[in-house]
Scaffold this motif. Structure first.
Motif, PDB file in Angstrom:
ATOM      1  N   LEU A 317       0.880  -1.356  -0.129  1.00 51.37           N
ATOM      2  CA  LEU A 317       0.106   0.091   0.093  1.00 51.37           C
ATOM      3  C   LEU A 317       0.838   1.373   0.064  1.00 51.37           C
ATOM      4  CD1 LEU A 317      -2.674  -1.185   2.508  1.00 51.37           C
ATOM      5  CD2 LEU A 317      -2.873  -1.037   0.128  1.00 51.37           C
ATOM      6  N   ALA A 318       2.132   1.221   0.679  1.00 50.22           N
ATOM      7  CA  ALA A 318       2.898   2.384   0.435  1.00 50.22           C
ATOM      8  C   ALA A 318       3.791   2.350  -0.685  1.00 50.22           C
ATOM      9  CB  ALA A 318       3.850   2.152   1.820  1.00 50.22           C
ATOM     10  N   ALA A 319       3.581   1.786  -1.785  1.00 49.09           N
ATOM     11  CA  ALA A 319       4.338   1.676  -2.976  1.00 49.09           C
ATOM     12  C   ALA A 319       4.009   3.172  -3.681  1.00 49.09           C
ATOM     13  CB  ALA A 319       4.144   0.620  -3.702  1.00 49.09           C
ATOM     14  N   ARG A 320       4.925   3.570  -4.270  1.00 49.30           N
ATOM     15  CA  ARG A 320       4.717   4.848  -5.153  1.00 49.30           C
ATOM     16  C   ARG A 320       3.439   4.953  -5.879  1.00 49.30           C
ATOM     17  NH1 ARG A 320      10.449   7.842  -6.916  1.00 49.30           N
ATOM     18  NH2 ARG A 320      11.390   7.770  -4.876  1.00 49.30           N
ATOM     19  N   PRO A 321       3.425   4.100  -6.840  1.00 44.74           N
ATOM     20  CA  PRO A 321       2.148   4.265  -7.556  1.00 44.74           C
ATOM     21  C   PRO A 321       0.573   4.263  -7.081  1.00 44.74           C
ATOM     22  CG  PRO A 321       3.386   2.441  -8.408  1.00 44.74           C
ATOM     23  CD  PRO A 321       4.163   2.660  -7.114  1.00 44.74           C
ATOM     24  N   MET A 322       0.683   3.593  -5.624  1.00 43.90           N
ATOM     25  CA  MET A 322      -0.420   3.699  -4.635  1.00 43.90           C
ATOM     26  C   MET A 322      -0.416   4.856  -3.932  1.00 43.90           C
ATOM     27  SD  MET A 322      -1.800   0.627  -5.082  1.00 43.90           S
ATOM     28  CE  MET A 322      -3.159   0.371  -3.701  1.00 43.90           C
ATOM     29  N   GLN A 323       0.558   5.405  -3.797  1.00 40.64           N
ATOM     30  CA  GLN A 323       0.456   6.724  -3.152  1.00 40.64           C
ATOM     31  C   GLN A 323       0.198   7.652  -4.145  1.00 40.64           C
ATOM     32  OE1 GLN A 323       1.591   6.964   0.423  1.00 40.64           O
ATOM     33  NE2 GLN A 323       1.098   5.080  -0.029  1.00 40.64           N
ATOM     34  N   ALA A 324       0.676   7.720  -5.486  1.00 36.98           N
ATOM     35  CA  ALA A 324       0.153   8.863  -6.352  1.00 36.98           C
ATOM     36  C   ALA A 324      -1.315   8.749  -6.489  1.00 36.98           C
ATOM     37  CB  ALA A 324       1.040   8.378  -7.836  1.00 36.98           C
ATOM     38  N   VAL A 325      -2.028   7.453  -6.603  1.00 35.93           N
ATOM     39  CA  VAL A 325      -3.527   7.415  -6.992  1.00 35.93           C
ATOM     40  C   VAL A 325      -4.264   7.913  -5.571  1.00 35.93           C
ATOM     41  CG1 VAL A 325      -5.261   5.756  -7.462  1.00 35.93           C
ATOM     42  CG2 VAL A 325      -2.952   5.644  -8.629  1.00 35.93           C
ATOM     43  N   GLY A 326      -3.753   7.696  -4.406  1.00 38.72           N
ATOM     44  CA  GLY A 326      -4.374   7.771  -3.198  1.00 38.72           C
ATOM     45  C   GLY A 326      -4.156   9.359  -2.974  1.00 38.72           C
ATOM     46  N   THR A 327      -3.427   9.925  -3.355  1.00 42.85           N
ATOM     47  CA  THR A 327      -2.940  11.494  -3.289  1.00 42.85           C
ATOM     48  C   THR A 327      -4.112  12.015  -4.098  1.00 42.85           C
ATOM     49  OG1 THR A 327      -0.752  11.305  -2.678  1.00 42.85           O
ATOM     50  CG2 THR A 327      -1.551  13.385  -3.566  1.00 42.85           C
ATOM     51  N   LEU A 328      -4.513  11.634  -5.153  1.00 41.50           N
ATOM     52  CA  LEU A 328      -5.574  12.212  -6.032  1.00 41.50           C
ATOM     53  C   LEU A 328      -6.993  11.633  -6.013  1.00 41.50           C
ATOM     54  CD1 LEU A 328      -3.611  12.151  -9.547  1.00 41.50           C
ATOM     55  CD2 LEU A 328      -3.809  13.823  -8.011  1.00 41.50           C
ATOM     56  N   CYS A 329      -7.287  10.963  -4.849  1.00 42.66           N
ATOM     57  CA  CYS A 329      -8.516  10.146  -4.682  1.00 42.66           C
ATOM     58  C   CYS A 329      -9.582  11.025  -4.580  1.00 42.66           C
ATOM     59  CB  CYS A 329      -8.476   9.004  -3.652  1.00 42.66           C
ATOM     60  SG  CYS A 329      -8.502   9.937  -1.902  1.00 42.66           S
ATOM     61  N   TYR A 330      -9.502  12.170  -3.823  1.00 39.22           N
ATOM     62  CA  TYR A 330     -10.635  13.093  -3.580  1.00 39.22           C
ATOM     63  C   TYR A 330     -11.041  13.895  -5.003  1.00 39.22           C
ATOM     64  CZ  TYR A 330     -13.589  16.839  -1.869  1.00 39.22           C
ATOM     65  OH  TYR A 330     -14.649  17.568  -1.750  1.00 39.22           O
ATOM     66  N   PRO A 331     -10.178  14.404  -5.807  1.00 42.96           N
ATOM     67  CA  PRO A 331     -10.783  14.840  -7.164  1.00 42.96           C
ATOM     68  C   PRO A 331     -10.748  13.792  -8.100  1.00 42.96           C
ATOM     69  CG  PRO A 331      -8.318  15.068  -6.752  1.00 42.96           C
ATOM     70  CD  PRO A 331      -8.804  14.827  -5.451  1.00 42.96           C
ATOM     71  N   LEU A 332     -10.248  12.845  -8.000  1.00 42.66           N
ATOM     72  CA  LEU A 332     -10.736  11.812  -8.786  1.00 42.66           C
ATOM     73  C   LEU A 332     -12.053  11.138  -8.663  1.00 42.66           C
ATOM     74  CD1 LEU A 332      -9.287  10.043 -11.365  1.00 42.66           C
ATOM     75  CD2 LEU A 332      -8.390   8.648  -9.452  1.00 42.66           C
TER      76      LEU A 332
END
Length: 731
Positions: A317-332
């Motif tokens: 869950l702490a992997a970079r791709p997951m972090q990138a998507v998780g950071t954008l989750c609200y506007p996404l």
């Protein structure tokens, strides 16, 4: 849906963040997006909302409790300012963009509804508006609200308005009582909220799953579950490392299993929501165990110290791709739904590849929004306002949404001619002239054997459609404009008279909105046969002596009193020569349980019908039941207006349509009664294996369960023949 982000300004002490929770948000949003795009192997992506609710409760409560531990106080102003910076600007931007998409992509018949949805979204009450409409917010479709996903923001907005006040009040009370640890009374309070809300959710899901899915009170337990984890933070950190690993993987399996197995339906949320909610809780708890977290993460406000990544799923869950998507989750989350709904309305049902392309556009918009709207406003670098200024500015955004929704309505609302009203009182409503014959044949094209007619098979295109699908909602029987069908249930036996008012041959129609749909055909028959047609109609009230589900005790009492009053009229000195009745399907209460579907529900409903009709015939009131119409899986008028060149996108399988309504229970009840007849015209409403939205150039339904007045009028010859047959057999 709320996500908590850590402040980055110099005015607040920076704290570490739970990277595993950012990754968990990424998992939840990806599941939501794939389900929305119609990817079949993730049918349960809607449980992503449950994941978000638990995470939100954990982070928000952790932030508040952390502030209390550090400073001995909770600044409500600072809390609300953070929420305003984090949530409202992006939400307002997407609301405005949704209005633009509505104008360019949605049919005009849906513009007014969008305006009301914008207003409700601005006030954070859209979930209740959708619940009242029994709307779905699972998968975008041609008739789905372009803002339906804002229901989750409504739930969290309502909770966050009172949650910090509740926690502050309990904590202050505990201090005055000199409690050794304020977390104990806080945990007790949160536990009571969680238990009460979950019990209510389970009860509501059994009787009213749509309202349970969208309700605030039925979802509060998930936020309370996350809050309890935040309050238990330091205790969780002392658990063994191995237990943290087990909790993490077990929770991950539960969440993934829910995404792959669960499907939207009558059983959700209820007990089924425990699977994703408890799974999320296990992942959160596993990440706090042992005193060490991912190298760049901590347990944050909930514990004030690092948590563990251990050997659980936290490294993934702490992997970079997951972090990138998780950071954008609200506007996404905010962008994906309007784009999918607009694409559905413009192009019809989307191929999964097209759905993924739309999601790609949503991802691009989410990135731009995060970079140029979210981050600058949240960080406060460009807007160095005080907390008070932020809250005051935030109050303007909902007000702007309300004004924008109203102005949108005034701008696009199609002019409606004032409906003529009957000059006399409802009980003596003047007979109206028989409407002119429809310009299209409608049911007449089906011939004597509708099931064998090719005219009833769905096709993609027809030459013309009457009425215009965009005006379908206004193709109503005369009882609506004559004040003979009230806007809300009432207990008065309101009667309206059609046909020959001086005739001694009285025929009565009694029931709910499904009964009202037959008025156009009955008007024509009454005029031709010189009958005196009397209507007793009441919305959401069946003319049945049933133990209705008491979801709304006042409505149940009103419907019961209305039935008694109408029964008294029918069994008085001036008994009718014939009573016609029908109704929709209603949940029945038996032994304190609400029966919504299944064999027990069918049996209880049939028993109530049989008891009602036996009582009527015993009182010398000849009774004929009009079998309930098939129930569609979508709003037919809206679907057809969006798919005039692909009408086959607006079909419902006949078997499913017949199984949903009250028809089967009506047939079972009449089967055991000698003096009650059943008229079934469904072969002329849905004659083929799939119900065609347009037959003989006429739109069959104005929504998902009510016939257009135009199509009902084309059923006049068939209804007259069936009535003649019943009357001859009774002689």
């Amino acid at each position: 849906m709320v996500t908590e982000s850590q402040p980055r300004t110099g005015t607040h002490r920076r704290r570490g963040r739970r990277t595993d929770l950012t990754g968990l948000r990424a998992l939840a949003i990806m599941a939501l997006l794939l389900t929305g795009a119609g990817i079949g192997f993730v049918p349960g992506g809607f449980v992503g909302i449950d994941v978000f609710f638990v995470i939100s409760g954990f982070l928000v409560t952790g932030s508040l409790v952390g502030e209390w531990r550090r400073t001995g106080r909770i600044s409500l102003l600072a809390f609300y300012a953070r929420r305003v910076r984090r949530l409202l600007p992006t939400a307002a931007l997407v609301l405005a963009a949704s209005l633009v998409l509505t104008l360019f992509c949605l049919p005009r018949s849906r513009w007014v509804g969008t305006g009301w949805d914008v207003l409700a979204s601005g006030l954070s009450v859209l979930n209740w508006r959708l619940a009242d409409q029994n709307a779905e917010a699972f998968v975008p479709g041609p008739a789905t609200s372009i803002l339906a996903h804002y229901w989750a923001l409504g739930v969290t907005g309502q909770v966050l308005l009172v949650w910090p006040v509740l926690l502050l009040g309990i904590a202050t009370w505990a201090v005055h009582r000199r409690a050794r640890d304020v977390r104990v009374p806080l945990l007790l309070t949160v536990g009571l909220v969680a238990v009460g809300s979950f019990a209510w959710s389970a009860q509501r899901t059994a009787g009213d799953p749509e309202r349970a899915f969208l309700g605030t009170t039925t979802r509060l337990w998930e936020l309370a579950l996350g809050a309890a984890l935040a309050l238990l933070g330091t205790r969780l950190a002392r658990l063994p490392h191995r237990l943290g690993t087990i909790l993490g993987w077990t929770g991950a399996a539960a969440v993934v299993g829910a995404v792959l197995v669960l499907r939207p339906g009558p059983g959700f949320p209820g007990y089924l929501a425990l699977l994703p909610a408890l799974g999320t809780a296990a992942i959160i708890a596993g990440g706090a165990v042992g005193g060490r977290a991912a190298r760049d993460g901590t347990a944050g406000d909930a514990t004030g110290r690092p948590g563990t990544a251990g050997g659980g799923p936290h490294r993934i869950l702490a992997a970079r791709p997951m972090q990138a998507v998780g950071t954008l989750c609200y506007p996404l989350y905010l962008w994906h739904w309007p784009l999918l709904v607009a694409a559905h309305a413009r192009f019809g049902e989307l191929h999964p590849a097209a759905g993924l392309a739309v999601l790609g556009c949503a991802a691009l918009l989410a990135f731009l929004t995060h970079r140029y709207v979210e981050t600058p406003i949240r960080d406060g670098r460009r807007f160095a306002w005080s907390a008070g200024q932020v809250v005051r500015a935030g109050g303007l955004l909902p007000a702007t949404a309300v004004v924008g929704g109203l102005l949108f309505q005034l701008t696009v609302w199609p002019p409606v001619q004032p409906a003529p009203r009957s000059g006399a009182a409802p009980a003596s409503a003047r007979p109206t002239p028989t409407p002119a014959e429809p310009t299209a044949p409608g049911a007449a094209v089906l011939g004597k054997s509708p099931g064998d007619s090719r005219a009833g098979v769905p096709v993609d295109r027809v030459r013309s459609i009457t009425p215009n699908p965009q005006d379908a909602a206004r193709d109503l029987p005369d009882v609506y404009r004559h004040d003979c069908f009230p806007a809300a249930p009432g207990d008065n036996a309101r009667a309206c008279v059609y046909g020959d008012r001086l005739s001694t041959y009285t025929v009565v129609l009694a029931g709910d909105g499904h009964a009202a749909s037959w008025v156009p055909a009955l008007q024509a028959i009454a005029d031709a046969k010189r009958w005196r047609l009397v209507t007793y109609l009441n919305p959401n009230c069946p003319f049945l002596k049933l133990p209705l589900d008491a979801r709304d005790g006042r409505t149940v009492a009103t419907c019961t009193q209305w039935y008694d009053n109408v029964y008294a009229e029918l069994t008085g000195p001036d008994r009718p020569k014939l009573l016609l009745t029908t109704s929709s399907r209603y949940p029945v209460s038996r032994d304190g349980r609400t029966l919504l579907a299944g064999a027990d529900a069918d049996e209880a409903l049939a028993e109530g019908m049989r008891r009602t009709w036996s009582r009527l015939t015993a009182a010398r009131v000849p009774t004929v039941v009009l079998r309930d119409v098939p129930i569609l899986g979508m709003n037919s008028g809206m679907c057809v207006s969006a798919n005039t060149k692909r009408l086959t996108r607006c079909v419902t399988p006949r078997r499913a349509a017949l199984a949903t309504g009250a028809g089967a229970a009506q047939a079972a009840a009449v089967d055991k009664l000698d003096r009650v007849s059943l008229i079934d015209l469904n072969s002329a409403i849905c004659p083929a294996r799939k119900c065609a939205p347009v037959i003989g150039g006429v739109l069959v339904y104005r929504d998902s369960q009510h016939l257009t007045a135009t199509y009902a009028r084309t059923l006049t010859p068939r209804l007259r023949t069936a009535l003649d047959r019943v009357l001859r057999s009774a002689q």
